[in-house]
Design a protein around this motif. Structure first.
Motif, PDB file in Angstrom:
ATOM      1  N   LEU A   1      46.517  43.855  41.603  1.00  0.00           N
ATOM      2  CA  LEU A   1      45.262  43.163  41.919  1.00  0.00           C
ATOM      3  C   LEU A   1      44.159  44.104  42.386  1.00  0.00           C
ATOM      4  O   LEU A   1      43.052  43.652  42.682  1.00  0.00           O
ATOM      5  CB  LEU A   1      45.511  42.098  42.988  1.00  0.00           C
ATOM      6  N   ARG A   2      44.405  45.380  42.454  1.00  0.00           N
ATOM      7  CA  ARG A   2      43.445  46.324  43.027  1.00  0.00           C
ATOM      8  C   ARG A   2      42.220  46.587  42.158  1.00  0.00           C
ATOM      9  O   ARG A   2      41.249  47.166  42.633  1.00  0.00           O
ATOM     10  CB  ARG A   2      44.145  47.635  43.360  1.00  0.00           C
ATOM     11  N   GLN A   3      42.218  46.145  40.929  1.00  0.00           N
ATOM     12  CA  GLN A   3      41.053  46.340  40.056  1.00  0.00           C
ATOM     13  C   GLN A   3      40.128  45.121  40.036  1.00  0.00           C
ATOM     14  O   GLN A   3      39.088  45.151  39.380  1.00  0.00           O
ATOM     15  CB  GLN A   3      41.517  46.681  38.629  1.00  0.00           C
ATOM     16  N   ARG A   4      40.478  44.068  40.781  1.00  0.00           N
ATOM     17  CA  ARG A   4      39.609  42.874  40.822  1.00  0.00           C
ATOM     18  C   ARG A   4      38.302  43.220  41.516  1.00  0.00           C
ATOM     19  O   ARG A   4      38.296  43.907  42.542  1.00  0.00           O
ATOM     20  CB  ARG A   4      40.259  41.742  41.625  1.00  0.00           C
ATOM     21  N   GLU A   5      37.194  42.736  40.961  1.00  0.00           N
ATOM     22  CA  GLU A   5      35.898  42.918  41.627  1.00  0.00           C
ATOM     23  C   GLU A   5      35.841  42.022  42.856  1.00  0.00           C
ATOM     24  O   GLU A   5      36.360  40.907  42.852  1.00  0.00           O
ATOM     25  CB  GLU A   5      34.758  42.575  40.679  1.00  0.00           C
ATOM     26  N   LEU A   6      35.199  42.522  43.914  1.00  0.00           N
ATOM     27  CA  LEU A   6      35.038  41.714  45.124  1.00  0.00           C
ATOM     28  C   LEU A   6      34.075  40.559  44.890  1.00  0.00           C
ATOM     29  O   LEU A   6      34.249  39.478  45.458  1.00  0.00           O
ATOM     30  CB  LEU A   6      34.574  42.574  46.296  1.00  0.00           C
ATOM     31  N   CYS A   7      33.047  40.784  44.085  1.00  0.00           N
ATOM     32  CA  CYS A   7      32.102  39.710  43.777  1.00  0.00           C
ATOM     33  C   CYS A   7      32.838  38.592  43.054  1.00  0.00           C
ATOM     34  O   CYS A   7      33.491  38.825  42.032  1.00  0.00           O
ATOM     35  CB  CYS A   7      30.965  40.219  42.907  1.00  0.00           C
ATOM     36  N   GLY A   8      32.776  37.399  43.629  1.00  0.00           N
ATOM     37  CA  GLY A   8      33.433  36.242  43.050  1.00  0.00           C
ATOM     38  C   GLY A   8      34.863  36.033  43.535  1.00  0.00           C
ATOM     39  O   GLY A   8      35.479  35.013  43.222  1.00  0.00           O
ATOM     40  N   LEU A   9      35.383  36.948  44.310  1.00  0.00           N
ATOM     41  CA  LEU A   9      36.763  36.862  44.792  1.00  0.00           C
ATOM     42  C   LEU A   9      36.909  35.727  45.805  1.00  0.00           C
ATOM     43  O   LEU A   9      36.119  35.620  46.746  1.00  0.00           O
ATOM     44  CB  LEU A   9      37.167  38.185  45.442  1.00  0.00           C
ATOM     45  N   THR A  10      37.908  34.874  45.616  1.00  0.00           N
ATOM     46  CA  THR A  10      38.191  33.807  46.576  1.00  0.00           C
ATOM     47  C   THR A  10      38.886  34.433  47.776  1.00  0.00           C
ATOM     48  O   THR A  10      39.945  35.040  47.635  1.00  0.00           O
ATOM     49  CB  THR A  10      39.067  32.702  45.951  1.00  0.00           C
ATOM     50  N   VAL A  11      38.259  34.294  48.947  1.00  0.00           N
ATOM     51  CA  VAL A  11      38.803  34.893  50.177  1.00  0.00           C
ATOM     52  C   VAL A  11      39.191  33.838  51.213  1.00  0.00           C
ATOM     53  O   VAL A  11      39.853  34.159  52.203  1.00  0.00           O
ATOM     54  CB  VAL A  11      37.823  35.916  50.791  1.00  0.00           C
ATOM     55  N   ILE A  12      38.774  32.590  51.006  1.00  0.00           N
ATOM     56  CA  ILE A  12      39.167  31.480  51.870  1.00  0.00           C
ATOM     57  C   ILE A  12      39.828  30.446  50.968  1.00  0.00           C
ATOM     58  O   ILE A  12      39.296  30.096  49.917  1.00  0.00           O
ATOM     59  CB  ILE A  12      37.967  30.851  52.601  1.00  0.00           C
ATOM     60  N   ARG A  13      40.998  29.969  51.429  1.00  0.00           N
ATOM     61  CA  ARG A  13      41.712  29.002  50.593  1.00  0.00           C
ATOM     62  C   ARG A  13      42.517  28.035  51.464  1.00  0.00           C
ATOM     63  O   ARG A  13      42.965  28.372  52.541  1.00  0.00           O
ATOM     64  CB  ARG A  13      42.642  29.738  49.631  1.00  0.00           C
TER      65      ARG A  13
END
Length: 154
Positions: free
Chosen positions: A77-89
């Motif tokens: 998962l380390r190549q996922r962009e932070l922009c748009g990343l779900t951080v609260i679930r």
């Protein structure tokens, strides 16, 4: 006559309970600023609250590339962009303007925390981040912001 009054009382009581349930499930839709470093869009996801990154104070790394989830404990998962990343679930309604039992992923450390939140005004959302017990943790006030009013938007 008494039976009719009892039936009406029961109907109004049930309507009040239904309205209380609806009020407790209200979603604080919008974009919320966390510590001046990131803005998260809060939204309904299958009856729960979730949040994804929509703005970063510094969205690019030193090479000018969009920042990625490089500290994620899962190498895949380390190549996922932070922009748009779900951080609260998975925040569940715990009464009017209260949510609990969710989690918060903090990309700067790659750690995941428990989270609970309370809407204290139309523009203030108080979040408690913790591991294990909420007595040991950190409280942050998120402020509502307008989408797209500065640089760094995803």
């Amino acid at each position: 006559m008494k039976l009719k009054s009892l039936v009406l009382l029961l109907i109004f009581t049930m309507a009040g309970i239904a309205n209380a349930h609806i009020a407790s499930a209200e979603v604080p839709d919008g974009v919320w600023l966390i510590k001046g470093e990131a803005a998260v869009q809060i939204f309904d996801c299958n009856g729960l609250l979730c949040g994804r990154i929509l703005w970063l104070q510094a969205p690019r790394d030193s090479q000018g590339q969009l920042k990625r989830d490089t500290r994620n404990p899962d190498p895949a998962l380390r190549q996922r962009e932070l922009c748009g990343l779900t951080v609260i679930r998975d925040l569940r309604s715990a009464g009017p303007n209260h949510w609990d039992d969710g989690w918060f992923y903090y990309p700067d450390s790659g750690r995941t925390y428990n989270i609970k939140m309370e809407l204290t005004s139309s523009d203030a959302l108080v979040a408690r981040f913790y591991q294990g017990t909420s007595f040991v943790g950190e409280t942050k006030t998120l402020r509502r912001v307008l989408h797209g009013t500065s640089e760094g938007w995803c």
